[in-house]
Design a protein around this motif. Sequence first.
Motif, PDB file in Angstrom:
ATOM      1  N   TYR A   1       0.839  -1.216   0.105  1.00  0.00           N
ATOM      2  CA  TYR A   1       0.016   0.077   0.104  1.00  0.00           C
ATOM      3  C   TYR A   1       0.599   1.148  -0.210  1.00  0.00           C
ATOM      4  CZ  TYR A   1      -2.913   3.734   1.906  1.00  0.00           C
ATOM      5  OH  TYR A   1      -3.707   5.002   2.183  1.00  0.00           O
ATOM      6  N   TRP A   2       2.008   1.331   0.803  1.00  0.00           N
ATOM      7  CA  TRP A   2       2.808   2.459   1.067  1.00  0.00           C
ATOM      8  C   TRP A   2       3.641   2.802  -0.340  1.00  0.00           C
ATOM      9  CZ3 TRP A   2       8.057   3.421   0.572  1.00  0.00           C
ATOM     10  CH2 TRP A   2       8.361   4.712   0.948  1.00  0.00           C
TER      11      TRP A   2
ATOM     12  N   ILE B   1       1.402   4.191  -2.876  1.00  0.00           N
ATOM     13  CA  ILE B   1       0.981   5.790  -2.408  1.00  0.00           C
ATOM     14  C   ILE B   1       2.299   6.487  -2.955  1.00  0.00           C
ATOM     15  CG2 ILE B   1       0.890   7.343  -0.662  1.00  0.00           C
ATOM     16  CD1 ILE B   1      -1.913   5.807  -1.357  1.00  0.00           C
ATOM     17  N   ALA B   2       3.379   5.969  -2.632  1.00  0.00           N
ATOM     18  CA  ALA B   2       4.804   6.556  -2.707  1.00  0.00           C
ATOM     19  C   ALA B   2       5.136   6.780  -4.420  1.00  0.00           C
ATOM     20  CB  ALA B   2       5.949   5.972  -2.073  1.00  0.00           C
TER      21      ALA B   2
ATOM     22  N   THR C   1       3.336   7.539  -6.529  1.00  0.00           N
ATOM     23  CA  THR C   1       2.636   9.021  -7.204  1.00  0.00           C
ATOM     24  C   THR C   1       3.219  10.185  -6.741  1.00  0.00           C
ATOM     25  OG1 THR C   1       0.962   8.981  -5.458  1.00  0.00           O
ATOM     26  CG2 THR C   1       0.530   7.398  -7.139  1.00  0.00           C
ATOM     27  N   LYS C   2       4.202  10.303  -5.944  1.00  0.00           N
ATOM     28  CA  LYS C   2       4.655  11.312  -5.525  1.00  0.00           C
ATOM     29  C   LYS C   2       5.863  11.921  -6.221  1.00  0.00           C
ATOM     30  CE  LYS C   2       2.338  10.698  -1.245  1.00  0.00           C
ATOM     31  NZ  LYS C   2       2.527  10.742   0.393  1.00  0.00           N
TER      32      LYS C   2
ATOM     33  N   SER D   1       4.136  15.722   2.449  1.00  0.00           N
ATOM     34  CA  SER D   1       2.747  15.449   2.419  1.00  0.00           C
ATOM     35  C   SER D   1       2.343  14.234   3.473  1.00  0.00           C
ATOM     36  CB  SER D   1       2.432  15.123   1.082  1.00  0.00           C
ATOM     37  OG  SER D   1       2.905  13.823   0.580  1.00  0.00           O
ATOM     38  N   ASN D   2       1.197  13.846   3.540  1.00  0.00           N
ATOM     39  CA  ASN D   2       0.802  12.634   4.488  1.00  0.00           C
ATOM     40  C   ASN D   2       1.387  11.402   3.754  1.00  0.00           C
ATOM     41  OD1 ASN D   2      -0.257  10.818   5.870  1.00  0.00           O
ATOM     42  ND2 ASN D   2      -2.227  11.022   5.503  1.00  0.00           N
TER      43      ASN D   2
ATOM     44  N   LEU E   1       0.650   8.432   3.924  1.00  0.00           N
ATOM     45  CA  LEU E   1      -0.500   7.439   4.180  1.00  0.00           C
ATOM     46  C   LEU E   1      -1.546   7.643   3.262  1.00  0.00           C
ATOM     47  CD1 LEU E   1      -0.620   6.180   7.868  1.00  0.00           C
ATOM     48  CD2 LEU E   1       0.919   5.358   6.184  1.00  0.00           C
ATOM     49  N   TRP E   2      -1.190   8.694   2.382  1.00  0.00           N
ATOM     50  CA  TRP E   2      -2.320   9.005   1.413  1.00  0.00           C
ATOM     51  C   TRP E   2      -1.621  10.075   0.152  1.00  0.00           C
ATOM     52  CZ3 TRP E   2      -6.210   6.626   0.422  1.00  0.00           C
ATOM     53  CH2 TRP E   2      -7.452   7.192  -0.528  1.00  0.00           C
ATOM     54  N   PHE E   3      -2.602   9.915  -0.888  1.00  0.00           N
ATOM     55  CA  PHE E   3      -2.001  10.453  -2.158  1.00  0.00           C
ATOM     56  C   PHE E   3      -1.567  12.049  -1.680  1.00  0.00           C
ATOM     57  CE2 PHE E   3      -4.750   7.283  -3.343  1.00  0.00           C
ATOM     58  CZ  PHE E   3      -3.540   6.317  -4.422  1.00  0.00           C
TER      59      PHE E   3
ATOM     60  N   LEU F   1      -4.812  11.868 -10.332  1.00  0.00           N
ATOM     61  CA  LEU F   1      -3.628  10.848 -10.233  1.00  0.00           C
ATOM     62  C   LEU F   1      -2.973  10.187 -11.352  1.00  0.00           C
ATOM     63  CD1 LEU F   1      -4.903   8.484  -7.263  1.00  0.00           C
ATOM     64  CD2 LEU F   1      -2.909   9.784  -7.215  1.00  0.00           C
TER      65      LEU F   1
END
Length: 313
Positions: free
Chosen positions: A56-57, A60-61, A63-64, A72-73, A75-77, A84
């Motif tokens: 999961y992480w 998320i990572a 896409t950054k 940014s957080n 745990l989220w986008f 996205l």
Amino acid sequence: MSVSMSKEARARRRADRIRDKHANDLPRSMRPNAFVKTLTIVVLVLVLIYFLFPIYWAIIASTKTPSQLTGSNGLWFAVPLNELPGAIADNYATLLGWTRGQFWRWVGNSLLYSCTSALIGTIVSVMAGYATAKFNFRGKGVAIGIVMACMLMPAALLTIPQYSIFHTLHLTNTVASIIIPCSVSPFGFFLGRVYAQTSVPNELLEAARIDGAGEARIFFTIVLRILAPAMVTIFLFLFVATWNNFLLPLMMVSSDELKPVTLGLYGMVSLATFNDRGALMMGALLGVLPVIVLFLGLQRYWQAGLAAGAVKG
């Protein structure tokens, strides 16, 4: 016609549910209490989170941008959901740029090395395991002891001698320099021998010999079918071991065209100017997808293979 078929299907499903319910009934003394059930569920949920959270992480990572990874957080986008696709496309383009367009070539190389090594290693392991489990010959105990002793030796210890051998044979920086060492697995031999001992009845072999079947025909038409689930387990073990192997390709391969994805991503990270961890996470995520797909696709056979050697006879 369709109405009658739907009624039959519903009746069949109802009968299956009733049969499963009665098949799982246990005496009251053997039923777990509510505390044990709750504790089991909690432990399983924690284990599930432990194994799924890194994936999961990574999603998320991947896409950054570098600044979003730290600002940014985690745990989220970092962008709205409607943006996205653009963020994913940007990181994908960055990944291909850092790898000079060779990323998918590296993934293909890993698939080639892993599939070929696992296929050859599975056949060799099953053949050797079957031979030592069902035949008596001079030096059998010594051969088994040597192979079992090889299980105690770390793979890193063997890498330099293997490099010396392949360098002498002028086979370094070739496909064979990775496939051949990864195809030899003492642990695969051990699994093949255990499965052959416990899953192949001697009575079946004797019956086939009485009917006039040769040893080669018995092995390829009878034994391989019996050991098919076990072979999937050995194949998956060798596939993952080859896919994750890093030190051997690092020693053997110097050409960018022959690198597996693990070595290719390492070379990308080693660049002094590299700072885009989001693209790296996308590469790691895309690089592990074939392994996930393989496990999910072979899950039914793999689970059967794990239990194939558990009960003798």
